[in-house]
Motif scaffolding. Sequence first.
Motif, mmCIF file in Angstrom:
data_model
loop_
_atom_site.group_PDB
_atom_site.id
_atom_site.type_symbol
_atom_site.label_atom_id
_atom_site.label_comp_id
_atom_site.label_asym_id
_atom_site.label_seq_id
_atom_site.Cartn_x
_atom_site.Cartn_y
_atom_site.Cartn_z
ATOM 1 N N HIS A 312 65.036 37.129 40.764
ATOM 2 C CA HIS A 312 66.238 37.264 41.287
ATOM 3 C C HIS A 312 67.634 36.621 41.074
ATOM 4 N N LEU A 313 67.516 36.372 39.725
ATOM 5 C CA LEU A 313 68.478 35.403 38.999
ATOM 6 C C LEU A 313 70.040 36.077 39.357
ATOM 7 N N THR A 314 70.221 37.378 39.710
ATOM 8 C CA THR A 314 71.564 37.745 39.761
ATOM 9 C C THR A 314 71.910 37.662 41.475
ATOM 10 N N ALA A 315 71.204 36.854 42.091
ATOM 11 C CA ALA A 315 71.546 37.039 43.655
ATOM 12 C C ALA A 315 70.951 35.482 44.083
ATOM 13 N N LEU A 316 71.537 34.464 43.517
ATOM 14 C CA LEU A 316 71.169 33.043 43.907
ATOM 15 C C LEU A 316 71.934 32.648 45.061
ATOM 16 N N PRO A 317 71.351 31.908 45.906
ATOM 17 C CA PRO A 317 72.093 31.556 47.055
ATOM 18 C C PRO A 317 72.368 29.757 46.777
ATOM 19 N N ARG A 318 73.679 29.688 47.506
ATOM 20 C CA ARG A 318 74.182 28.352 47.174
ATOM 21 C C ARG A 318 74.264 27.443 48.415
ATOM 22 N N VAL A 319 74.660 26.298 48.520
ATOM 23 C CA VAL A 319 74.972 25.611 49.635
ATOM 24 C C VAL A 319 76.200 24.842 49.586
ATOM 25 N N GLU A 320 77.096 25.292 50.488
ATOM 26 C CA GLU A 320 78.641 24.857 50.442
ATOM 27 C C GLU A 320 78.809 23.505 50.899
ATOM 28 N N LEU A 321 79.610 22.673 50.138
ATOM 29 C CA LEU A 321 79.878 21.459 50.447
ATOM 30 C C LEU A 321 81.455 21.519 51.218
#
Length: 353
Positions: A312-321
């Motif tokens: 699912h490389l076009t739906a990657l999550p992130r963590v906001e700083l």
Amino acid sequence: MAGGKSQWFRYGLSALWFSGVARALAPLLAGRGAILMLHRVQPARAADEFAPNARLSITPEYLDALLTSLRRDGIDVVQLDEAVARLTRATARRFVCFTLDDGYRDNLSHALPVFRRHGAPFTVYVTTGFAERTHAAWWCVLEHVVARASQVRWLGPSGEQQFDTSDRGGKERAFAALSECFMALPVAEVGPALAQLTAAHGLELAALTGADFCDWAQVRALHAGGAAIGCHTVNHPVLARESLATARHELSAARVTLERELGGAAGATHLAYPYGTREHAGAREFALARELGFATATTTRKGALFPEHAAHLTALPRVELTPSFADSTHYVRTILSGLPLLAWNRGRRGVIQ
Ligand SMILES: [Zn+2]
């Protein structure tokens, strides 16, 4: 220099804050790694200053402390391509990727020197319309207009509105109300609305954008300095609300422009969806990014990276700083609650869709 004492206080807070982030990263890194999301890196502003977009900024000191700690903890800072390779490599060391959205000037003036000092790679997702000065970031323009004016007039879809912006409280209320209006506008109406608003207050739209965003020479300087340049559309629309043709154009035209400005070899193969939550980018956008050949595309949904994300490389999550201690405690609680992992395990792959 004013406020020396409070500055040291803020540095102290940053250190506290940072220890919270370090704790938060530990369970996150139960996955293979995480993609961190930043926007601006700039010196702390006075606490009493009207700064409604302050949530988008962290300080260079904070970034420096974070990079120092990651190294101390044996967590590699890698580019997105390397992150993809490590997803399915069982023996790979833990990692984080740094990504900075929109293409702010301070990415060059304040973030690049810190990243370089640490030998740490990062990606800047550039909105090409901001770099070209053909479009503007409404949240930045609203801040400039409301900060300067003592009264703001706005002719919106529901008629003319007037805001008393003579004091801090009035400015906060006006910014909140206007932000809601602009967030709801189709992308084609944002530019004309901003032009009307700035003209009515004697301000020049392109000059305001120039104060905040890199031009192409500055994007090239970022790239030459070691940053990977990724795609963040032409006009920063809410992709999921636009027609398929518009969404396709926003992605493909931005990529063509980036490749023209940076030279084909730079290959803007990584994408971040504007706004990036569930309501802003979904299955249609993920498929579109895949179809257009992006190697990865990132959302703003919280979560770590797991081997399953390789599919699912076009739906990657992130963590906001985020910059504030209060926000960080919220963030720590969210992550420690295991919510991202729970969502994943519900079978609906909550961190992906
Ligand atoms: Zn953005």
